[in-house]
Design a protein around this motif. Structure first.
Motif, PDB file in Angstrom:
ATOM      1  N   ILE A  29       0.838  -1.209   0.000  1.00 23.75           N
ATOM      2  CA  ILE A  29       0.000   0.000   0.000  1.00 23.75           C
ATOM      3  C   ILE A  29       0.869   1.254   0.000  1.00 23.75           C
ATOM      4  O   ILE A  29       0.621   2.217  -0.736  1.00 23.75           O
ATOM      5  N   ALA A  30       1.919   1.243   0.857  1.00 19.47           N
ATOM      6  CA  ALA A  30       2.810   2.410   0.929  1.00 19.47           C
ATOM      7  C   ALA A  30       3.490   2.665  -0.405  1.00 19.47           C
ATOM      8  O   ALA A  30       3.673   3.818  -0.815  1.00 19.47           O
ATOM      9  N   GLY A  31       3.865   1.588  -1.099  1.00 15.77           N
ATOM     10  CA  GLY A  31       4.521   1.749  -2.389  1.00 15.77           C
ATOM     11  C   GLY A  31       3.617   2.327  -3.456  1.00 15.77           C
ATOM     12  O   GLY A  31       4.089   2.956  -4.406  1.00 15.77           O
ATOM     13  N   ARG A  32       2.294   2.138  -3.303  1.00 15.72           N
ATOM     14  CA  ARG A  32       1.345   2.671  -4.291  1.00 15.72           C
ATOM     15  C   ARG A  32       0.762   4.022  -3.898  1.00 15.72           C
ATOM     16  O   ARG A  32       0.106   4.678  -4.707  1.00 15.72           O
ATOM     17  N   SER A  33       0.977   4.439  -2.654  1.00 12.01           N
ATOM     18  CA  SER A  33       0.417   5.699  -2.162  1.00 12.01           C
ATOM     19  C   SER A  33       1.257   6.880  -2.637  1.00 12.01           C
ATOM     20  O   SER A  33       2.429   7.016  -2.282  1.00 12.01           O
ATOM     21  N   LYS A  34       0.651   7.762  -3.430  1.00 14.36           N
ATOM     22  CA  LYS A  34       1.393   8.931  -3.918  1.00 14.36           C
ATOM     23  C   LYS A  34       1.804   9.841  -2.766  1.00 14.36           C
ATOM     24  O   LYS A  34       2.891  10.420  -2.769  1.00 14.36           O
ATOM     25  N   TRP A  35       0.914   9.972  -1.769  1.00 10.68           N
ATOM     26  CA  TRP A  35       1.246  10.826  -0.614  1.00 10.68           C
ATOM     27  C   TRP A  35       2.444  10.263   0.136  1.00 10.68           C
ATOM     28  O   TRP A  35       3.384  10.999   0.460  1.00 10.68           O
ATOM     29  N   PHE A  36       2.436   8.960   0.396  1.00 11.52           N
ATOM     30  CA  PHE A  36       3.535   8.371   1.155  1.00 11.52           C
ATOM     31  C   PHE A  36       4.837   8.416   0.370  1.00 11.52           C
ATOM     32  O   PHE A  36       5.912   8.675   0.937  1.00 11.52           O
ATOM     33  N   VAL A  37       4.761   8.194  -0.928  1.00 14.53           N
ATOM     34  CA  VAL A  37       5.966   8.281  -1.757  1.00 14.53           C
ATOM     35  C   VAL A  37       6.542   9.689  -1.709  1.00 14.53           C
ATOM     36  O   VAL A  37       7.758   9.888  -1.633  1.00 14.53           O
ATOM     37  N   ARG A  38       5.670  10.705  -1.728  1.00 12.34           N
ATOM     38  CA  ARG A  38       6.150  12.098  -1.626  1.00 12.34           C
ATOM     39  C   ARG A  38       6.871  12.329  -0.304  1.00 12.34           C
ATOM     40  O   ARG A  38       7.898  13.015  -0.257  1.00 12.34           O
ATOM     41  N   GLN A  39       6.316  11.793   0.781  1.00 12.97           N
ATOM     42  CA  GLN A  39       6.957  11.969   2.085  1.00 12.97           C
ATOM     43  C   GLN A  39       8.301  11.249   2.135  1.00 12.97           C
ATOM     44  O   GLN A  39       9.282  11.766   2.682  1.00 12.97           O
ATOM     45  N   ARG A  40       8.335  10.065   1.552  1.00  7.37           N
ATOM     46  CA  ARG A  40       9.557   9.270   1.584  1.00  7.37           C
ATOM     47  C   ARG A  40      10.657   9.885   0.726  1.00  7.37           C
ATOM     48  O   ARG A  40      11.844   9.789   1.051  1.00  7.37           O
ATOM     49  N   THR A  41      10.284  10.514  -0.383  1.00  9.83           N
ATOM     50  CA  THR A  41      11.282  11.053  -1.313  1.00  9.83           C
ATOM     51  C   THR A  41      11.512  12.553  -1.144  1.00  9.83           C
ATOM     52  O   THR A  41      12.287  13.144  -1.893  1.00  9.83           O
ATOM     53  N   ARG A  42      10.851  13.147  -0.163  1.00  7.82           N
ATOM     54  CA  ARG A  42      10.959  14.600   0.024  1.00  7.82           C
ATOM     55  C   ARG A  42      12.403  15.034   0.243  1.00  7.82           C
ATOM     56  O   ARG A  42      12.864  16.032  -0.342  1.00  7.82           O
ATOM     57  N   THR A  43      13.150  14.310   1.052  1.00  7.47           N
ATOM     58  CA  THR A  43      14.545  14.674   1.302  1.00  7.47           C
ATOM     59  C   THR A  43      15.380  14.505   0.051  1.00  7.47           C
ATOM     60  O   THR A  43      16.206  15.359  -0.294  1.00  7.47           O
ATOM     61  N   ALA A  44      15.176  13.399  -0.642  1.00 11.08           N
ATOM     62  CA  ALA A  44      15.970  13.120  -1.845  1.00 11.08           C
ATOM     63  C   ALA A  44      15.798  14.200  -2.904  1.00 11.08           C
ATOM     64  O   ALA A  44      16.737  14.526  -3.637  1.00 11.08           O
ATOM     65  N   LEU A  45      14.591  14.761  -2.998  1.00  9.93           N
ATOM     66  CA  LEU A  45      14.302  15.762  -4.027  1.00  9.93           C
ATOM     67  C   LEU A  45      14.539  17.190  -3.553  1.00  9.93           C
ATOM     68  O   LEU A  45      14.350  18.140  -4.310  1.00  9.93           O
ATOM     69  N   HIS A  46      14.948  17.347  -2.299  1.00 10.44           N
ATOM     70  CA  HIS A  46      15.195  18.675  -1.731  1.00 10.44           C
ATOM     71  C   HIS A  46      16.423  19.315  -2.379  1.00 10.44           C
ATOM     72  O   HIS A  46      17.409  18.624  -2.673  1.00 10.44           O
ATOM     73  N   ARG A  47      16.339  20.620  -2.624  1.00 14.68           N
ATOM     74  CA  ARG A  47      17.511  21.333  -3.142  1.00 14.68           C
ATOM     75  C   ARG A  47      18.266  21.947  -1.966  1.00 14.68           C
ATOM     76  O   ARG A  47      17.802  22.920  -1.357  1.00 14.68           O
ATOM     77  N   PRO A  48      19.411  21.403  -1.600  1.00 11.87           N
ATOM     78  CA  PRO A  48      20.106  21.860  -0.394  1.00 11.87           C
ATOM     79  C   PRO A  48      20.590  23.306  -0.496  1.00 11.87           C
ATOM     80  O   PRO A  48      20.935  23.793  -1.570  1.00 11.87           O
ATOM     81  N   THR A  49      20.603  23.973   0.635  1.00 12.92           N
ATOM     82  CA  THR A  49      21.176  25.319   0.729  1.00 12.92           C
ATOM     83  C   THR A  49      22.620  25.291   0.250  1.00 12.92           C
ATOM     84  O   THR A  49      23.406  24.439   0.654  1.00 12.92           O
ATOM     85  N   GLY A  50      22.939  26.200  -0.647  1.00 10.84           N
ATOM     86  CA  GLY A  50      24.314  26.251  -1.168  1.00 10.84           C
ATOM     87  C   GLY A  50      24.499  25.537  -2.500  1.00 10.84           C
ATOM     88  O   GLY A  50      25.591  25.516  -3.050  1.00 10.84           O
ATOM     89  N   THR A  51      23.395  24.953  -3.031  1.00  6.73           N
ATOM     90  CA  THR A  51      23.502  24.266  -4.326  1.00  6.73           C
ATOM     91  C   THR A  51      22.630  24.988  -5.341  1.00  6.73           C
ATOM     92  O   THR A  51      21.809  25.817  -5.002  1.00  6.73           O
TER      93      THR A  51
END
Length: 373
Positions: free
Chosen positions: A351-373
């Motif tokens: 269910i978590a793998g198919r949930s768009k909301w949960f995927v967004r929460q899980r990948t939020r850090t990965a897609l973040h643009r870090p300060t200084g980049t």
């Protein structure tokens, strides 16, 4: 204007990224590493878009990902090799790399920028007014001291910054095995597979032209499961279809129990804490190194914006800590199914793998643009 000086304790992802970023901004920098050489345990690591942007910003990207495969798919399967869920990375980069390559790349970038790295140098504590205490009896004054000395940080504890240290129910043995000729065949990238059987997991990840990264995860009270060298027969009973893979495991490997660390504050006066010393987290979304590098780079950025070191550190924490704590929460949540019944776990992960909301929460850090980049 006289250059500001920083003393950094720990030559891991966090400490070396901070050394790069500060030296590139005009600081004089010295890094203390207690070992006799720059080396890292843990074999392989995932570096997602956020971490790759940091590596690009400090000039270590090309060397860090050289010969590393670009990951494109992550599968979760059960102990009978039945597919539970699939996640495909689209629109962002994910590399599975050798940890040592990243350390070497960051160290080279730090030295190019003028940072000095000293091995066999151990710190025992620091004071908030910027005095670093070394095991050889020396005390060193600096405009900034950075503690990147891991989850057992002597600097953090000398300043009484620890708020919470939670040992989790599970841990992992991590190691490398050689690729077979078939695995060395050219491909369009790497597929990661995570196999579950009861409370055990086997993570299979190609991470270079010649190496496969294997992580064996189990409950901390699973004595046979966490034994090093690995008890191959015991693991083959849990994962019969992985017998040929498990037989390739050698005598190497290191077991570490997962934990979470939170601080009362990430800084005290002129001393800042980064990496596992400040925010250790379980590896369930692969962001320990990413958060360490993001916070190290952003620290240098905020110090460049304001001359008052203590004030800069307070602003840095206020702006950057929420993302790190979100990452800790998601990593913790994704580890909870470890102790669940297999049927409930498989249904939940599906269910978590198919949930768009949960995927967004899980990948939020990965897609973040870090300060200084």
């Amino acid at each position: 204007m006289e250059k500001r000086h920083a003393e950094i304790v720990g030559a891991g992802f966090a400490g070396l990224t901070a050394a790069c970023a500060l030296a590139q901004r005009g600081w004089t920098v010295r890094v203390h590493e207690r070992s006799d050489q720059l080396r890292t345990a843990g074999a392989g690591i995932y570096i997602y878009e956020n971490g790759l942007r940091v590596l690009e910003a400090v000039g270590a990207y090309e060397a860090a990902v050289k010969e590393a495969p670009l990951a494109h798919t992550r599968e979760i399967r059960d102990g009978r090799n039945r597919l539970i869920s699939v996640h495909r990375w689209a629109g962002s980069r994910v590399y599975s790399v050798l940890r040592q390559n990243v350390i070497n790349a960051l160290a080279a970038a730090a030295r190019r920028a003028g940072a000095h790295i000293v091995t066999e140098s151990t710190a025992t504590g620091a004071t908030s007014d910027g005095v670093l205490k070394l095991a050889n009896g020396e005390s060193v004054k600096a405009d900034l001291i950075i503690g990147a000395d891991g989850s057992n940080s002597a600097l953090r504890d000398s300043l009484d910054l620890l708020s919470k240290r939670k040992y989790l129910v599970d841990g992992s043995t991590r190691l490398l095995i050689d690729k077979t000729e078939e695995e060395r065949a050219p491909s369009d990238g790497a597929k990661t597979i995570e196999y579950w059987s009861g409370t055990r997991r086997v993570l299979y990840t190609p991470c270079s032209e010649t190496d496969i990264y294997i992580a064996l995860t189990m409950l901390d009270d699973d004595v046979a499961g966490k034994a090093v060298p690995v008890c191959k027969d015991d693991w083959k009973r849990a994962f019969p279809h992985l017998g040929p893979l498990i037989d390739r495991v050698g005598e190497q490997g290191r077991y570490d129990r997962f934990e979470m660390i939170k601080l009362k504050s990430w800084s005290a006066g002129r001393v800042a804490m980064i990496g596992d010393s400040a925010h250790a987290l379980p590896p369930n979304i692969g962001q320990g190194g990413g958060c360490a590098m993001m916070n190290a780079l952003s620290l240098a950025v905020y110090l460049e914006r304001e001359n008052d070191v203590a004030a800069s550190l307070r602003t840095w924490e206020a702006r950057e800590r929420p993302m790190t704590e979100h990452t800790q929460r998601m990593s913790y949540i994704l580890g909870l199914p470890t102790t669940w019944p297999p049927a409930l776990r498989a249904a939940t992960l599906g269910i978590a793998g198919r949930s768009k909301w949960f995927v967004r929460q899980r990948t939020r850090t990965a897609l973040h643009r870090p300060t200084g980049t």
